[in-house]
Write a protein that holds these residues in place. Structure first.
Motif, PDB file in Angstrom:
ATOM      1  N   ARG A 235       0.857  -1.172  -0.147  1.00 13.78           N
ATOM      2  CA  ARG A 235       0.085  -0.062   0.088  1.00 13.78           C
ATOM      3  C   ARG A 235       0.716   1.218   0.097  1.00 13.78           C
ATOM      4  O   ARG A 235       0.480   2.382  -0.684  1.00 13.78           O
ATOM      5  CB  ARG A 235      -1.030   0.080   1.379  1.00 13.78           C
ATOM      6  N   ALA A 236       2.078   1.269   0.500  1.00 16.75           N
ATOM      7  CA  ALA A 236       2.938   2.154   0.793  1.00 16.75           C
ATOM      8  C   ALA A 236       3.464   3.041  -0.654  1.00 16.75           C
ATOM      9  O   ALA A 236       3.859   4.093  -0.686  1.00 16.75           O
ATOM     10  CB  ALA A 236       4.114   2.002   1.634  1.00 16.75           C
ATOM     11  N   THR A 278      -5.431 -15.428  -0.158  1.00 18.07           N
ATOM     12  CA  THR A 278      -6.306 -15.328  -1.307  1.00 18.07           C
ATOM     13  C   THR A 278      -5.515 -14.768  -2.500  1.00 18.07           C
ATOM     14  O   THR A 278      -6.428 -14.453  -3.450  1.00 18.07           O
ATOM     15  CB  THR A 278      -7.418 -14.169  -0.894  1.00 18.07           C
ATOM     16  N   GLN A 297      -2.272 -12.868   6.369  1.00 14.02           N
ATOM     17  CA  GLN A 297      -2.681 -13.364   4.998  1.00 14.02           C
ATOM     18  C   GLN A 297      -1.642 -13.191   4.025  1.00 14.02           C
ATOM     19  O   GLN A 297      -1.701 -13.915   3.059  1.00 14.02           O
ATOM     20  CB  GLN A 297      -3.893 -12.370   4.928  1.00 14.02           C
ATOM     21  N   ASP A 330      13.075   4.276   3.881  1.00 15.69           N
ATOM     22  CA  ASP A 330      11.928   5.025   2.965  1.00 15.69           C
ATOM     23  C   ASP A 330      12.087   4.303   1.628  1.00 15.69           C
ATOM     24  O   ASP A 330      13.026   4.421   0.978  1.00 15.69           O
ATOM     25  CB  ASP A 330      11.932   6.296   2.873  1.00 15.69           C
TER      26      ASP A 330
HETATM   27  P1  FAD Z   1      -0.291  -1.841   5.074  1.00 18.46           P
HETATM   28  O1  FAD Z   1      -0.744  -3.074   6.225  1.00 18.46           O
HETATM   29  O2  FAD Z   1      -1.018  -0.809   5.370  1.00 18.46           O
HETATM   30  O3  FAD Z   1       1.184  -1.882   5.412  1.00 18.46           O
HETATM   31  C1  FAD Z   1       1.935  -0.626   4.756  1.00 18.46           C
HETATM   32  C2  FAD Z   1       3.304  -1.011   5.186  1.00 18.46           C
HETATM   33  O4  FAD Z   1       4.032   0.199   4.398  1.00 18.46           O
HETATM   34  C3  FAD Z   1       3.390  -0.565   6.871  1.00 18.46           C
HETATM   35  O5  FAD Z   1       4.191  -1.457   7.496  1.00 18.46           O
HETATM   36  C4  FAD Z   1       4.440   0.923   6.682  1.00 18.46           C
HETATM   37  O6  FAD Z   1       5.053   0.954   7.582  1.00 18.46           O
HETATM   38  C5  FAD Z   1       4.951   0.832   5.318  1.00 18.46           C
HETATM   39  N1  FAD Z   1       5.392   2.077   4.883  1.00 18.46           N
HETATM   40  C6  FAD Z   1       4.550   3.203   4.658  1.00 18.46           C
HETATM   41  N2  FAD Z   1       5.371   4.081   3.984  1.00 18.46           N
HETATM   42  C7  FAD Z   1       6.404   3.621   3.594  1.00 18.46           C
HETATM   43  C8  FAD Z   1       7.537   3.812   2.875  1.00 18.46           C
HETATM   44  N3  FAD Z   1       7.655   5.242   2.258  1.00 18.46           N
HETATM   45  N4  FAD Z   1       8.790   3.198   2.900  1.00 18.46           N
HETATM   46  C9  FAD Z   1       8.827   1.980   3.378  1.00 18.46           C
HETATM   47  N5  FAD Z   1       7.770   1.338   4.110  1.00 18.46           N
HETATM   48  C10 FAD Z   1       6.594   2.208   4.188  1.00 18.46           C
HETATM   49  N6  FAD Z   1      -3.245  -9.485   2.160  1.00 18.46           N
HETATM   50  C11 FAD Z   1      -2.342  -9.798   1.081  1.00 18.46           C
HETATM   51  O7  FAD Z   1      -1.372  -9.156   0.647  1.00 18.46           O
HETATM   52  N7  FAD Z   1      -2.709 -11.027   0.591  1.00 18.46           N
HETATM   53  C12 FAD Z   1      -3.870 -11.721   0.527  1.00 18.46           C
HETATM   54  O8  FAD Z   1      -3.810 -12.886   0.059  1.00 18.46           O
HETATM   55  C13 FAD Z   1      -4.732 -11.336   1.668  1.00 18.46           C
HETATM   56  N8  FAD Z   1      -5.776 -12.171   1.998  1.00 18.46           N
HETATM   57  C14 FAD Z   1      -6.608 -11.686   2.911  1.00 18.46           C
HETATM   58  C15 FAD Z   1      -7.752 -12.520   3.271  1.00 18.46           C
HETATM   59  C16 FAD Z   1      -8.645 -12.101   4.335  1.00 18.46           C
HETATM   60  C17 FAD Z   1      -9.709 -13.028   4.627  1.00 18.46           C
HETATM   61  C18 FAD Z   1      -8.436 -11.014   5.000  1.00 18.46           C
HETATM   62  C19 FAD Z   1      -9.005 -10.582   6.105  1.00 18.46           C
HETATM   63  C20 FAD Z   1      -7.246 -10.037   4.538  1.00 18.46           C
HETATM   64  C21 FAD Z   1      -6.422 -10.548   3.744  1.00 18.46           C
HETATM   65  N9  FAD Z   1      -5.279  -9.593   3.089  1.00 18.46           N
HETATM   66  C22 FAD Z   1      -4.376 -10.277   2.225  1.00 18.46           C
HETATM   67  C23 FAD Z   1      -5.042  -8.290   3.851  1.00 18.46           C
HETATM   68  C24 FAD Z   1      -4.015  -8.213   4.888  1.00 18.46           C
HETATM   69  O9  FAD Z   1      -4.662  -8.455   6.078  1.00 18.46           O
HETATM   70  C25 FAD Z   1      -3.518  -6.777   4.899  1.00 18.46           C
HETATM   71  O10 FAD Z   1      -4.500  -5.734   5.166  1.00 18.46           O
HETATM   72  C26 FAD Z   1      -2.783  -6.462   3.659  1.00 18.46           C
HETATM   73  O11 FAD Z   1      -1.808  -7.553   3.345  1.00 18.46           O
HETATM   74  C27 FAD Z   1      -1.810  -5.177   3.946  1.00 18.46           C
HETATM   75  O12 FAD Z   1      -1.007  -4.918   2.710  1.00 18.46           O
HETATM   76  P2  FAD Z   1       0.069  -3.778   2.939  1.00 18.46           P
HETATM   77  O13 FAD Z   1       1.208  -4.537   3.678  1.00 18.46           O
HETATM   78  O14 FAD Z   1       0.276  -3.377   1.549  1.00 18.46           O
HETATM   79  O15 FAD Z   1      -0.566  -2.523   3.751  1.00 18.46           O
END
Ligand code: FAD
Length: 345
Positions: A235-236, A278, A297, A330
């Protein structure tokens, strides 16, 4: 061997363990067999000893199907037969006609096991096959302990479950192919190719699904499920534009692009790039995660990676608990620096 349609019901478990004959529903694209099908063959070889035989079932239509069949015939020395169902009805992998086809083939030959990879293709079709055969499928098998005993992950990979199949019908399995790597094949042996006579094949007159369209990822890049290097963004990354940095890095390292669900949901990349519970399960030599928190997940999909590298600006991010190399930093500084310092491919 031709047998009456319901003969499987009389096969006892003891017979199953003595005589293994496996039908694998193969995946192919543009005239080539997919690597996950070969991994499924590797898994099939662990079901039994010398008496076992492996047949591949390929369905589709036209010349690319026949090309794939020819390639499938020599994809692994244990494959004894390639069965080809060539018809417009199998142009697209819709679960209803394909499941019927597997049942149709099963009625003519005595298979103890029916397998497919645990890809979206296999997950779409095999449960329906199991329903038609009135058996319970065992899904996402990561280890084979015997002809009817398997290990599969549960609770998003946090526990492993040992399952014994006690049904009377064929044992229907989907295989997590990253757990069954293919070792280089030196023996050259060609299986027989047989065209299936479909004159008696009857589909349901009412189909519940309809083919709408297909969009595939850029074929220049390696397939995410079997890539040796995977570069993932979370997401970042904040935008479609920024995500291009991940794509450039993947290009430089000859890897595939992955994404978290949060990145997919935000619309930065299409959902076929999602890695995790998923999404796709990956097992590359190198997995690099940028701006990925490491939710369970997501970790469920990357646990079998050989080396995990994580870059996250939060030192407490859970991804660091599984990373072999972690950099608190970063990503908007780290990725441009990497791109600059890495040589052109
Ligand atoms: P976030 O959790 O928002 O993390 C973003 C990270 O980026 C943070 O740790 C932050 O510190 C870091 N960050 C921010 N800015 C910067 C920067 N400039 N430089 C470096 N680091 C930075 N997720 C999956 O990925 N795959 C799946 O298959 C999956 N299946 C799911 C199934 C179910 C039933 C459920 C409930 C959820 C599922 N999820 C799945 C979602 C999962 O729970 C998380 O919400 C998701 O993985 C979070 O994605 P993320 O790490 O990109 O985002």
């Amino acid at each position: 061997k031709l047998v009456p349609s319901n003969s499987h019901r009389s096969i006892s478990i003891t017979n199953l363990s003595r005589c293994i004959s496996t039908l694998i529903l193969a995946e192919h694209e543009s005239g080539s067999i997919k690597p996950q099908t070969v991994s499924t063959v590797v898994a099939a070889n662990q079901l039994g000893e010398k008496s076992s035989s492996v047949s591949l079932l390929l369905a589709g239509s036209g010349s690319s199907l026949q090309e794939a069949a020819s390639q499938a015939a020599s994809c692994h020395p244990s494959v004894s037969e390639v069965l080809v169902a060539d018809s417009d009805r199998f142009e697209y992998p819709l679960a209803e006609p394909w499941a019927k086809l597997v049942d149709f083939v099963r009625q003519q030959r005595d298979y103890s096991h029916i397998l497919a990879s645990s890809s979206s293709f296999g997950k779409n079709i095999l449960p329906r096959v199991a329903a038609l055969l009135d058996v319970s499928p065992v899904t996402d098998v990561v280890k084979i302990l015997g002809s009817n005993e398997f290990i599969r992950p549960i609770y998003a990979g946090n526990a492993l479950c040992r399952v014994r199949y006690t049904g009377a019908g064929p044992c229907v399995l989907t295989i997590r192919t990253t757990s069954f790597p293919v070792t280089p094949i030196t023996e050259s042996k060609k299986a027989t190719i047989s065209q299936i006579d479909l004159s008696n094949f009857k589909e349901d007159s009412v189909s519940r699904s309809r083919y709408v369209g297909q969009s595939t990822q850029d074929t220049e890049r390696p397939d995410l499920g079997s890539a040796r290097v995977v570069i993932t963004g979370g997401r970042a990354l904040k935008s479609v534009e920024n995500f291009k940095m991940i794509e450039k890095l993947a290009e430089k390292l000859g890897g595939a692009v992955g994404a978290t669900r949060a990145a997919v949901d935000a619309g930065y990349v299409p959902n076929d790039l999602q890695v995790g519970q998923t999404g796709k399960i990956v097992a590359p030599e190198l997995y690099m995660a940028f701006g990925v928190s490491g939710a369970i997940q997501h970790l469920a999909g990357i646990k079998d990676s050989k080396v995990i590298v994580a870059v996250n600006k939060d030192a407490d991010a859970p991804i660091f608990q599984v990373a072999d190399y972690g950099l608190v930093g970063d990503l908007f500084e780290v990725i441009p620096e990497l791109l600059e310092k890495l040589p052109e491919k």
